[in-house]
Structures are given as C-alpha cells and as structure tokens.
Design a protein around this motif. Structure first.
Motif, PDB file in Angstrom:
ATOM      1  N   HIS A 109      -0.952   4.571  11.403  1.00 24.17           N
ATOM      2  CA  HIS A 109       0.332   4.255  10.951  1.00 24.17           C
ATOM      3  C   HIS A 109      -0.165   4.133   9.107  1.00 24.17           C
ATOM      4  O   HIS A 109      -1.001   3.204   8.897  1.00 24.17           O
ATOM      5  CB  HIS A 109       0.973   3.101  11.283  1.00 24.17           C
ATOM      6  CG  HIS A 109       1.496   3.273  12.608  1.00 24.17           C
ATOM      7  ND1 HIS A 109       0.804   3.428  13.923  1.00 24.17           N
ATOM      8  CD2 HIS A 109       2.844   3.454  13.163  1.00 24.17           C
ATOM      9  CE1 HIS A 109       1.535   3.761  14.840  1.00 24.17           C
ATOM     10  NE2 HIS A 109       2.923   3.760  14.562  1.00 24.17           N
ATOM     11  N   ARG A 110       0.444   4.468   8.304  1.00 27.68           N
ATOM     12  CA  ARG A 110       0.434   4.305   7.060  1.00 27.68           C
ATOM     13  C   ARG A 110       1.921   4.090   6.218  1.00 27.68           C
ATOM     14  O   ARG A 110       2.927   4.849   6.357  1.00 27.68           O
ATOM     15  CB  ARG A 110      -0.168   5.566   6.365  1.00 27.68           C
ATOM     16  CG  ARG A 110      -1.657   5.692   6.746  1.00 27.68           C
ATOM     17  CD  ARG A 110      -2.343   6.889   6.178  1.00 27.68           C
ATOM     18  NE  ARG A 110      -3.639   6.972   6.792  1.00 27.68           N
ATOM     19  CZ  ARG A 110      -4.495   8.268   6.469  1.00 27.68           C
ATOM     20  NH1 ARG A 110      -4.057   8.781   5.482  1.00 27.68           N
ATOM     21  NH2 ARG A 110      -5.431   8.156   7.166  1.00 27.68           N
ATOM     22  N   HIS A 111       2.069   3.269   5.500  1.00 27.49           N
ATOM     23  CA  HIS A 111       3.148   2.798   4.761  1.00 27.49           C
ATOM     24  C   HIS A 111       3.455   3.800   3.659  1.00 27.49           C
ATOM     25  O   HIS A 111       2.595   3.881   2.800  1.00 27.49           O
ATOM     26  CB  HIS A 111       3.219   1.541   4.212  1.00 27.49           C
ATOM     27  CG  HIS A 111       4.500   1.275   3.640  1.00 27.49           C
ATOM     28  ND1 HIS A 111       4.634   1.138   2.303  1.00 27.49           N
ATOM     29  CD2 HIS A 111       5.943   1.047   4.145  1.00 27.49           C
ATOM     30  CE1 HIS A 111       5.921   0.889   1.951  1.00 27.49           C
ATOM     31  NE2 HIS A 111       6.691   0.795   3.014  1.00 27.49           N
ATOM     32  N   GLU A 112       4.537   4.531   3.620  1.00 26.37           N
ATOM     33  CA  GLU A 112       4.953   5.561   2.619  1.00 26.37           C
ATOM     34  C   GLU A 112       6.251   5.253   2.239  1.00 26.37           C
ATOM     35  O   GLU A 112       7.222   4.591   3.058  1.00 26.37           O
ATOM     36  CB  GLU A 112       4.915   6.997   3.001  1.00 26.37           C
ATOM     37  CG  GLU A 112       3.795   7.290   3.772  1.00 26.37           C
ATOM     38  CD  GLU A 112       2.649   7.902   2.663  1.00 26.37           C
ATOM     39  OE1 GLU A 112       3.105   7.686   1.379  1.00 26.37           O
ATOM     40  OE2 GLU A 112       1.720   8.463   3.267  1.00 26.37           O
ATOM     41  N   LEU A 113       6.543   5.195   0.853  1.00 27.89           N
ATOM     42  CA  LEU A 113       7.960   4.981   0.313  1.00 27.89           C
ATOM     43  C   LEU A 113       8.997   6.027   0.974  1.00 27.89           C
ATOM     44  O   LEU A 113       8.418   7.157   1.127  1.00 27.89           O
ATOM     45  CB  LEU A 113       7.784   5.107  -1.051  1.00 27.89           C
ATOM     46  CG  LEU A 113       7.042   4.147  -1.759  1.00 27.89           C
ATOM     47  CD1 LEU A 113       7.055   4.443  -3.201  1.00 27.89           C
ATOM     48  CD2 LEU A 113       7.681   2.860  -1.925  1.00 27.89           C
ATOM     49  N   ARG A 118      -5.005  -1.518   1.321  1.00 28.98           N
ATOM     50  CA  ARG A 118      -4.265  -2.709   1.870  1.00 28.98           C
ATOM     51  C   ARG A 118      -2.805  -2.155   1.572  1.00 28.98           C
ATOM     52  O   ARG A 118      -1.781  -2.563   2.532  1.00 28.98           O
ATOM     53  CB  ARG A 118      -4.308  -3.894   1.169  1.00 28.98           C
ATOM     54  CG  ARG A 118      -3.308  -5.198   1.296  1.00 28.98           C
ATOM     55  CD  ARG A 118      -3.418  -5.433   2.840  1.00 28.98           C
ATOM     56  NE  ARG A 118      -2.484  -6.671   2.851  1.00 28.98           N
ATOM     57  CZ  ARG A 118      -1.057  -5.903   3.463  1.00 28.98           C
ATOM     58  NH1 ARG A 118      -0.779  -4.971   3.241  1.00 28.98           N
ATOM     59  NH2 ARG A 118      -0.140  -6.929   3.574  1.00 28.98           N
ATOM     60  N   GLU A 119      -2.158  -1.640   0.540  1.00 25.46           N
ATOM     61  CA  GLU A 119      -0.844  -1.506   0.174  1.00 25.46           C
ATOM     62  C   GLU A 119      -0.255  -0.509   1.299  1.00 25.46           C
ATOM     63  O   GLU A 119       0.916  -0.327   1.155  1.00 25.46           O
ATOM     64  CB  GLU A 119      -0.803  -1.120  -1.491  1.00 25.46           C
ATOM     65  CG  GLU A 119      -1.231   0.373  -1.595  1.00 25.46           C
ATOM     66  CD  GLU A 119      -2.892   0.180  -1.927  1.00 25.46           C
ATOM     67  OE1 GLU A 119      -3.145   1.389  -2.494  1.00 25.46           O
ATOM     68  OE2 GLU A 119      -3.483  -0.934  -1.847  1.00 25.46           O
ATOM     69  N   ASN A 120      -1.032   0.332   1.870  1.00 28.56           N
ATOM     70  CA  ASN A 120      -0.537   1.480   2.897  1.00 28.56           C
ATOM     71  C   ASN A 120      -0.628   1.003   4.218  1.00 28.56           C
ATOM     72  O   ASN A 120      -0.402   1.580   5.234  1.00 28.56           O
ATOM     73  CB  ASN A 120      -1.344   2.738   2.680  1.00 28.56           C
ATOM     74  CG  ASN A 120      -1.183   3.322   1.180  1.00 28.56           C
ATOM     75  OD1 ASN A 120      -1.871   3.284   0.179  1.00 28.56           O
ATOM     76  ND2 ASN A 120      -0.120   3.961   0.938  1.00 28.56           N
ATOM     77  N   MET A 121      -1.202  -0.226   4.387  1.00 30.63           N
ATOM     78  CA  MET A 121      -1.489  -0.730   5.691  1.00 30.63           C
ATOM     79  C   MET A 121      -0.092  -1.587   6.439  1.00 30.63           C
ATOM     80  O   MET A 121       0.555  -2.351   5.497  1.00 30.63           O
ATOM     81  CB  MET A 121      -2.468  -1.692   5.969  1.00 30.63           C
ATOM     82  CG  MET A 121      -3.645  -0.787   5.585  1.00 30.63           C
ATOM     83  SD  MET A 121      -5.432  -1.649   5.533  1.00 30.63           S
ATOM     84  CE  MET A 121      -5.483  -2.318   7.080  1.00 30.63           C
ATOM     85  N   TYR A 122       0.287  -1.395   7.559  1.00 34.70           N
ATOM     86  CA  TYR A 122       1.181  -2.415   8.323  1.00 34.70           C
ATOM     87  C   TYR A 122       0.441  -3.365   8.873  1.00 34.70           C
ATOM     88  O   TYR A 122      -0.640  -3.358   9.466  1.00 34.70           O
ATOM     89  CB  TYR A 122       1.843  -1.834   9.388  1.00 34.70           C
ATOM     90  CG  TYR A 122       3.056  -0.693   8.879  1.00 34.70           C
ATOM     91  CD1 TYR A 122       4.158  -1.050   8.390  1.00 34.70           C
ATOM     92  CD2 TYR A 122       2.572   0.545   8.836  1.00 34.70           C
ATOM     93  CE1 TYR A 122       4.972   0.103   7.925  1.00 34.70           C
ATOM     94  CE2 TYR A 122       3.581   1.743   8.606  1.00 34.70           C
ATOM     95  CZ  TYR A 122       4.597   1.406   7.866  1.00 34.70           C
ATOM     96  OH  TYR A 122       5.324   2.181   7.416  1.00 34.70           O
TER      97      TYR A 122
END
Length: 638
Positions: free
Chosen positions: A357-361, A309-313
């Motif tokens: 798409h993956r959320h990256e810092l 979940r933490e890497n998903m938009y």
C-alpha cells in the motif's frame, strides 16, 4: 575576435559578439529560419544570446529533440498571455512542459472546456503576430517590485537565492522564467488545448485550488493531427472502459485507489500468475510470503521511514507503531536472517507476490495504472560478489522471456545514485559498475538516467513498448549493498568466515495491477487465448440443443478451459455479436449438424469462421495452444 567551434569541428571567426542567429545566418539563411535555440558549451540558451568568449556551439533546429520541449514551453507562455487577455484578474503560477505537451496552473474562476475555442483563437492571434520573445535579467529586489501584486510569483521569487533573476517578455506579456524560448511566437505552429482540471498550489490541499489548463503543440499541423489520432486510438483502448465492459474489475468510493477484481478479472489474474510461477520455477526461484504490517522500528532500520515516510500508511496496535508495507524488502531481509547460510546455497532467489500500500494523492489516481494498493512481483536475490554479473544476465533473459510472451519489446535504462540515498560512495561505485558491466555483457543498447536510482542502490529499469508505441517502466533490477549491512545479513564462505551477501531487488511485472492494465490496452481487450477471461462461448441455436452444449462445455472445462454457454432465448446473431463485444476468442455455434457429426463450428474475433471441425481435433489444438501460451490465434490455419 570570437571563435566558434561547430559540431563538425570547424571554427568560424566573428569580429563582434555573435548570437546564435548570427552564426546560423553565416551558414545559410534556411538554417537560420529553422533554428529555435542553441547549445553553448553544453548549455541550452536562447538563439539571440550574445556569445562573449570562444565557445563550442550546436544550433538547435526544429528537427532536434530538444526543440519540441523548448517550443512547448513557449506555447505555455502564449496560452498564459491569451488567458490574461481574456481574464485580466487571473493570477499565474507555473507553466511547465510535460511529456506530451504543457500546462499552466492559474488562479481563476472554474473553467470548462467550452472556453477553449475562445482561448485558442486568442492564442492564434498572438502566434500569427510572430511577437519576439526576449529575455531580461533583473535583481531579486526589482523582480519583487515588478510582481508586488502577484502573490504566487512573489512566493517563488522569495524562495530564490539572491542574484540575477530572468524574465521573458513577448509584447505586453512578461513572465518569470529560466528559459530558453523560441525566437518568436510564430514558431508555435500547431497548438491545441486538451483538458482542464483542478490542482492545489504546491500540491497542498490546504492551499488555493487552481485551474490547470493542459495543451499540446507541434511544429506542423500534420504532427498535431497524428497525435490527436493517437489519442483517439488510446481512448478506444482505455483499460477502465474495457475493464468495465468485460466485467473484469471495478473501483469504489469506499476504497479509493484500490481495485476490486470480479470473477472474470480473477481468471485473467490467475492465468497471468500461473505463467509467472512457471517461469520462475524454471529459473530456480522459491516463493515466499511476508506480513502486510510490520513495526515502525523495522522500517527505521531499513531506511524507508526516513526516505519514504510520506507514502506509508501507519497505525498503532498495543501502543506500538506499525506501518503497512509499501515494499516487500524488509520482510525479505527477516526471512533470510532466520537461519545461517553457506556459500554453497548461493545464489538464493526468493520471490514474493506481495500486497503493498502506498499513499497517493487522489488527483493522480488513474485506474489500474496509479493505485494505492497493488501486488508487486518482487524478488530478492542473495549472492556472492563474483555471482553478480551472471545473476543480472539471467534476470535480463528472464524478463525478455516473459515480455516476449506478450509480444512486448523493451528498452533499458541504468539509473544512478540519487541525491537522497544511503550507503557509502564505495558501495555505490561497486553496485553501479556491477550493473553496467552486466548490461555491457547483455549486449542490448541502454541509456543512462542520472540520479534516478533507488535510495538504497542503482537500478536497471526495463521499459516495455505497447501496440501504440507508448513505453511503460515495469521491470527493475536494483543492486543493494546497504540493506544486507543494515540487517547484518551474512553467509559462511569457503574460508569458513562470515561474509556479507550482495542483494538484488527485482520485479518483472512491477505492479501486477498496472501490468494488467497495460495488457488490456495493448491487446484492446482481445487477450491471447491462454489469458482470455472466457476462452470459448458455446451458442446453442435452440433450446433443444442446450443439453448438448452443456456436455461440450463440460468436456472443455474438464480439459482446463474457461467456457460459457449462452442459453438465452435470443437470436443467434445477437448472441454472436455480444460474444464478439465481450472479446471472446472462440465462439462455437452448436446446431443439429454439429451434434450429429460430433463437430464444432468456430468463429474467431477476426471474423473467420471454420465449419465442421471434429471435436477431438478441436480439443487437441486448443489445449496445446493454451498449454504453450501462444500469442497468435492461428489454430485453424492451413
């Protein structure tokens, strides 16, 4: 009496509790001088640790692979000691070893690389003193008292379980640490600070920003010199710099971590995917396409919502929660479920070039290597249990075939069940044993990577090696027995009953963006002819020859070649130089002699020039070379 068993099986008796140093000296003084730590019954510990019971030990010398990591950990402590000597108000956090060295996160005013010579000089002073590094163990209460004025160390100690806590002391410097460390600071023989960047404490943007100081260290100056030379070579091959110079792609603040591909970049992209599609078509794959956004309920069903979940938009449409896909898997499950399947159809090999798409810092984004949007050359293979080994072997051969086209070798790793996972023990055992037996049958040596599998299944990772010897994990083969069950996928078997298929997830390139970045650096932008964004540049020597140059270009374009005509009013030498800087594989000069004789003069990037090649012969060789996707440009070798 303590008996020590050495790796060769010999046993040595000692009256008192011996340390590793004592054991080393009983063998030879030279060995003792070269030892940095020891392994006692499989556990790495300091060399001066007393051995209080019979044990098997292995002495770790500077030549052993573990030694470099131990010494670099000590180098991080030396750097921290030097920083505190120069900046007494600084507050230490953590200082781990990383792949090519170490870093330490320190709460202090912003630091620039201009301060590095001063810090390195202080480090060398500490190293020259050969200060002993000693371990001390205290209670948690004592540790908190010692660090009462150190907020970061206090926070770390608070998070530890009650019990003994270890410190390491070198001179007037003490640090919270598990160890082990080298015997004294003199073992840090060649050290250099590399760069500094900002880093948030605990990677949390709401917390303090720290100064992350990176360094590297080796056991001798020659190794450090070789490493710095390697970095210079890598800098020359930087894909971001080459990509900009060759006008392949760009990044923009309006879409951080998302690449924009220019026309020349798309030429390379399409050539790469044409090859991919040809290879997969020949291997019996069909190509599919699934939506980029899917309902949250689907991601909950697949397990991604819980585990990723933490890497998903995410977004909301008509009061319904959706997620932009970070992976193609759930869509592949829906495709399979659209109709009944028979065992006669299996295996089904369904591939997809899926945009994910993956959320990256923001701090970890790195050109094409680490992005937030990329295309994954995914495939989902559905099969019967008895087909597992054959399918994995075919996959390994396909990956080898693809990588060899670029001159890339690879090594294999088998990654087993992680701590956070779904599925039963029986499923994991079956899946892991299936991958292991296929690797054994393939015959190429592989490593075991414990606990690094995907949350839904074990995997085989393929790590390619580039021209600089760096390794990159690209291909992966993951055996999944959980998702077919979660999505209730079935096929009708020979017994006319429903059965659960086994599924393989797999990639070859992995992220196509990342693979392209690797290729740019591997070839230093000098792509094989079939992959080059511009395959040939035609340079007319004067304006009168421009129409002839354009007619040559038309002939070549009609044959499927990517050609540019440089009709600028520049000198021929300048045109040649700029074509070379653009890394164009074939540079054709077009003069009156060539026009009259129907020939071409060709210059290649290695500086070789061939004059008077008949145009029809040239076209025959070039088109055949491109069609075969040859690696080396040996068109005109005798």
């Amino acid at each position: 009496m303590i008996h020590i068993t050495l790796p060769d099986g010999s046993r040595k008796p000692f009256e008192d509790y011996p340390t590793g140093l004592t054991v080393a000296k009983s063998i030879s003084e030279g060995l003792a001088r070269d030892c940095v730590a020891m392994e006692v019954d499989g556990n790495l510990v300091d060399l001066d640790r007393p051995i209080q019971a019979d044990a098997s030990i292995r002495l770790i010398t500077t030549r052993d692979p573990e030694a470099l990591e131990i010494m670099r950990h000590s180098a991080a402590h030396v750097m921290a000691q030097a920083v505190l000597a120069l900046y007494p108000d600084a507050k230490l956090t953590i200082g781990p070893v990383v792949e090519d060295g170490f870093y330490y996160d320190i709460d202090m005013p912003p630091l620039s690389e201009e301060a590095f010579p001063k810090i390195e000089a202080e480090m060398k002073r500490i190293i020259k003193q050969k200060i002993p590094i000693r371990r001390h163990e205290v209670s948690k209460a004592e540790a908190l008292t010692f660090y009462k004025d150190e907020p970061y160390k206090t926070e770390m100690i608070d998070a530890l379980a009650d019990g003994t806590i270890s410190f390491y002391k070198q001179g007037d410097f003490t640090d919270l640490c598990r160890g082990p460390h080298v015997p004294h600071t003199g073992f840090v023989r060649a050290v250099k600070l590399m760069r500094v960047s900002g880093a948030y404490w605990r990677a949390d943007q709401s917390k303090a920003q720290l100064q992350r100081i990176y360094g590297t260290a080796f056991f001798d100056k020659k190794q450090l010199k070789e490493y710095l030379h390697f970095l210079e070579e890598a800098k020359k091959r930087n894909h971001r710099k080459i990509g900009a110079a060759m006008d392949l792609f760009s990044f923009h603040d309006d879409a951080p971590g998302m690449a924009f591909f220019h026309p020349k970049g798309m030429a390379v992209w399409n050539a790469l995917l044409d090859f991919w599609r040809d290879a997969h078509r020949a291997a019996g794959y069909v190509e599919t396409k699934t939506p980029i956004i899917l309902q949250r309920t689907l991601w909950e069903k697949s397990g991604h919502w819980e585990n990723y979940r933490e890497n998903m938009y995410t977004t909301e449409v008509d009061e319904q929660a959706y997620a932009i896909k970070p992976m193609n898997c759930p869509g592949g499950m829906l495709l399979y479920s659209t109709r009944p399947h028979s065992y006669r159809e299996l295996p089904i090999r369904a591939a997809e070039i899926g945009l994910v798409h993956r959320h990256e810092l923001s701090g970890v984004l790195n050109g094409l290597f680490r992005v937030r949007a990329f295309h994954q050359d995914d495939a989902h293979l559905f099969m019967m249990p008895e087909q597992i080994q054959a399918e994995i072997l075919d996959l390994l051969r396909l990956e080898e075939q693809v990588y060899s086209k670029f001159g890339l070798d690879f090594h294999l790793e088998l990654s087993t069940r992680p701590e956070k996972s779904i599925g039963s023990d029986e499923q994991w055992d079956t899946a892991t044993n299936g991958l292991r037996s296929a690797l054994d049958a393939y015959g190429k040596e592989y490593r075991i990577n414990e606990g690094d599998g995907a949350f839904y299944g074990p995997k085989i990772d393929l790590h390619i090696k580039d021209a600089l010897g760096r390794t990159w994990q690209c291909g992966t083969i993951q055996l999944d027995m959980s998702l077919p069950e979660r999505f209730d996928l079935t096929y009708v078997g020979r017994d006319n009953e429903k059965h659960r298929p086994i599924m393989l997830h797999r990639t070859v390139f992995g992220s196509i963006e990342r693979f392209l970045g690797i290729l740019i650096e591997h070839f230093e932008g000098k792509f094989p002819l079939w992959l080059a964004p511009v395959q040939a540049a035609i340079l007319p020597i004067n304006d009168d020859l421009i129409p002839f140059a354009e007619s040559m270009a038309t002939t070549m374009r009609d044959a499927g070649l990517r050609v540019e005509v440089d009709d600028r009013t520049e000198s021929l030498n300048r045109k040649v130089r700029e074509a070379q800087l653009a890394k164009t594989p074939l540079i054709l000069t077009c003069g009156g002699k060539e026009k009259e004789a129907g020939t071409v003069s060709v210059r290649t990037l290695d500086g070789t020039v061939r004059y008077g090649i008949p145009m029809d012969q040239f076209m025959q060789k070039v088109t055949a070379h491109v069609a075969e996707r040859c690696l080396a440009l040996d068109l005109f070798d005798e």
